[in-house]
Design a protein around this motif. Sequence first.
Motif, mmCIF file in Angstrom:
data_model
loop_
_atom_site.group_PDB
_atom_site.id
_atom_site.type_symbol
_atom_site.label_atom_id
_atom_site.label_comp_id
_atom_site.label_asym_id
_atom_site.label_seq_id
_atom_site.Cartn_x
_atom_site.Cartn_y
_atom_site.Cartn_z
ATOM 1 N N GLU A 95 21.988 6.174 4.642
ATOM 2 C CA GLU A 95 21.077 7.211 4.794
ATOM 3 C C GLU A 95 20.728 7.169 6.291
ATOM 4 O O GLU A 95 19.976 8.210 6.619
ATOM 5 C CB GLU A 95 20.053 7.263 3.897
ATOM 6 N N ASN A 96 20.668 6.073 6.879
ATOM 7 C CA ASN A 96 20.022 6.124 8.266
ATOM 8 C C ASN A 96 20.951 5.421 9.054
ATOM 9 O O ASN A 96 21.017 4.550 9.845
ATOM 10 C CB ASN A 96 18.690 4.785 8.191
ATOM 11 N N THR A 153 0.707 -1.222 -0.123
ATOM 12 C CA THR A 153 0.131 -0.044 0.101
ATOM 13 C C THR A 153 1.026 1.437 -0.145
ATOM 14 O O THR A 153 0.511 2.377 0.408
ATOM 15 C CB THR A 153 -0.963 0.114 1.211
ATOM 16 N N PHE A 154 2.021 1.215 -0.555
ATOM 17 C CA PHE A 154 3.194 2.158 -0.243
ATOM 18 C C PHE A 154 2.767 3.343 -1.010
ATOM 19 O O PHE A 154 3.268 4.564 -0.610
ATOM 20 C CB PHE A 154 4.395 1.937 -0.945
ATOM 21 N N GLN A 155 1.635 3.378 -1.867
ATOM 22 C CA GLN A 155 1.476 4.661 -2.740
ATOM 23 C C GLN A 155 -0.001 5.215 -2.069
ATOM 24 O O GLN A 155 -0.448 6.360 -2.519
ATOM 25 C CB GLN A 155 1.221 4.324 -4.212
ATOM 26 N N HIS A 156 -0.546 4.605 -0.951
ATOM 27 C CA HIS A 156 -1.574 5.289 -0.317
ATOM 28 C C HIS A 156 -1.050 6.671 0.309
ATOM 29 O O HIS A 156 -0.038 6.409 0.616
ATOM 30 C CB HIS A 156 -2.258 4.389 0.643
ATOM 31 N N LYS A 157 -2.075 7.677 0.112
ATOM 32 C CA LYS A 157 -1.702 8.899 0.549
ATOM 33 C C LYS A 157 -0.929 8.816 2.296
ATOM 34 O O LYS A 157 -0.200 9.517 2.362
ATOM 35 C CB LYS A 157 -2.969 9.688 0.506
ATOM 36 N N PHE A 184 9.495 4.691 2.330
ATOM 37 C CA PHE A 184 9.991 4.149 3.608
ATOM 38 C C PHE A 184 10.522 4.747 4.739
ATOM 39 O O PHE A 184 10.670 4.396 5.627
ATOM 40 C CB PHE A 184 10.600 2.601 3.532
ATOM 41 N N ALA A 185 11.116 6.235 4.186
ATOM 42 C CA ALA A 185 11.954 6.772 4.933
ATOM 43 C C ALA A 185 11.507 7.116 6.435
ATOM 44 O O ALA A 185 12.079 6.927 7.397
ATOM 45 C CB ALA A 185 12.400 8.106 4.175
ATOM 46 N N PRO A 186 10.103 7.709 6.397
ATOM 47 C CA PRO A 186 9.443 7.761 7.797
ATOM 48 C C PRO A 186 9.300 6.765 8.610
ATOM 49 O O PRO A 186 9.417 6.713 9.924
ATOM 50 C CB PRO A 186 8.118 8.285 7.420
ATOM 51 N N ILE A 187 9.254 5.518 8.078
ATOM 52 C CA ILE A 187 9.315 4.420 8.933
ATOM 53 C C ILE A 187 10.561 4.093 9.548
ATOM 54 O O ILE A 187 10.736 3.589 10.614
ATOM 55 C CB ILE A 187 8.708 3.089 7.980
ATOM 56 N N TYR A 188 11.411 3.978 8.536
ATOM 57 C CA TYR A 188 12.898 3.817 9.205
ATOM 58 C C TYR A 188 13.435 5.010 10.146
ATOM 59 O O TYR A 188 13.766 4.495 11.225
ATOM 60 C CB TYR A 188 13.937 3.791 8.083
ATOM 61 N N ARG A 189 12.968 6.206 10.254
ATOM 62 C CA ARG A 189 13.105 7.054 11.194
ATOM 63 C C ARG A 189 12.221 6.689 12.679
ATOM 64 O O ARG A 189 12.931 6.757 13.603
ATOM 65 C CB ARG A 189 12.707 8.403 10.698
ATOM 66 N N THR A 206 1.546 3.477 8.861
ATOM 67 C CA THR A 206 2.505 2.642 9.263
ATOM 68 C C THR A 206 3.176 2.810 10.536
ATOM 69 O O THR A 206 3.293 1.983 11.410
ATOM 70 C CB THR A 206 3.320 2.381 8.061
ATOM 71 N N VAL A 207 3.686 4.046 10.641
ATOM 72 C CA VAL A 207 4.335 4.625 11.837
ATOM 73 C C VAL A 207 3.452 4.477 13.096
ATOM 74 O O VAL A 207 3.855 4.144 14.162
ATOM 75 C CB VAL A 207 4.664 6.323 11.460
ATOM 76 N N LYS A 208 2.049 4.978 12.882
ATOM 77 C CA LYS A 208 1.128 4.612 14.147
ATOM 78 C C LYS A 208 1.193 3.289 14.591
ATOM 79 O O LYS A 208 1.037 2.980 15.749
ATOM 80 C CB LYS A 208 0.023 5.401 13.620
#
Length: 325
Positions: free
Chosen positions: A189-190, A71-75, A121-126, A81-83
């Motif tokens: 990057e992380n 679902t990676f393209q959902h707004k 995926f960047a916010p998820i890794y953060r 995912t983070v939540k």
Amino acid sequence: MQPVDTHVHAFKSDPAFADLMARLRLRVLDICVADKQGIYGALAAQLARAKAFVGASPGHAKLCVTFNPFTFQHKDFAQHTVKQLHQEFSDGAVAVKIWKNIGMELKTPDGRYVMPDDPAFAPIYREIAAENKTLVAHVAEPSSCWEPPNPDSPDYDYYKENPEWYMYLHPDHPRKEVILAARDRLLAENPKLRVVGAHLGSMETDVDEIAKRFDRYPNFAVDTAARMEYLMLAPREKVRNFLIQYQDRVVYGTDLEFLANETTPDALKDWQDTYARDWKFLATDQTLQLRGREIQGLKLPEPVLRRIYHDNAVHWISGIADAAK
Ligand SMILES: [Zn+2]
């Protein structure tokens, strides 16, 4: 030794298993996988079974959750995912898994393969780094996945049975080098994100390749899951020196399974046999039979064994050895 197996897939609860873990003083990381094929069932059901296993094994099992990448393209994909991960971490999860479908299967509508370092995926890794959790990254596959069939390969049967994952048959899919380069960018990057590369980080045929990444990325370790045979088949002195030199970067893992449709005695035997074989290889200089060859054990020094079997898991997967939660 209080061994930690950092890579299992256990989705059935049975007191006999809790007994095994208590007897071996074993801790495991129980890993969920988000895939289209549903090898371990739909994600919600899988997660529920994993949580039941962890709940039935107080102090012996911790949860590694995952997320649906399709679902990676959902707004609201990243936000949602983070939540979700935040909630799982509060409930005791200590790690998050990404799987090979990122890099090998997941595509944008215009046909581009989505790589593990995709900005989606960047916010998820953060979030994972901010919560001091670990990313378990199964990225790419063994090199044999891109090579002609070879009955001597440890993965021959897997690709025979799973032709959809056999990239030798799908030359239009990304090359291994391209996928691993994306994984390396993710590491660069992380720098605050601890990453455990599952399956020797898919660099199973040459420990020098793993060493290069260790030198470049201090936030990177690898597990041995389902790739111990590669270490056994490689030149003994080279593997031994590698494990001694990088003794703080390799965590023990198996990829053992305990599935809902499995009979417990069969699974118990499989787990015990695997642990006995791996210990014989790592800790003794006895001879093992493997694929018609005689393999001599590495007889690693005791402090190195302690790191591989216990200390590194505690360091790289914070919370793995904590009391039950
Ligand atoms: Zn696995």
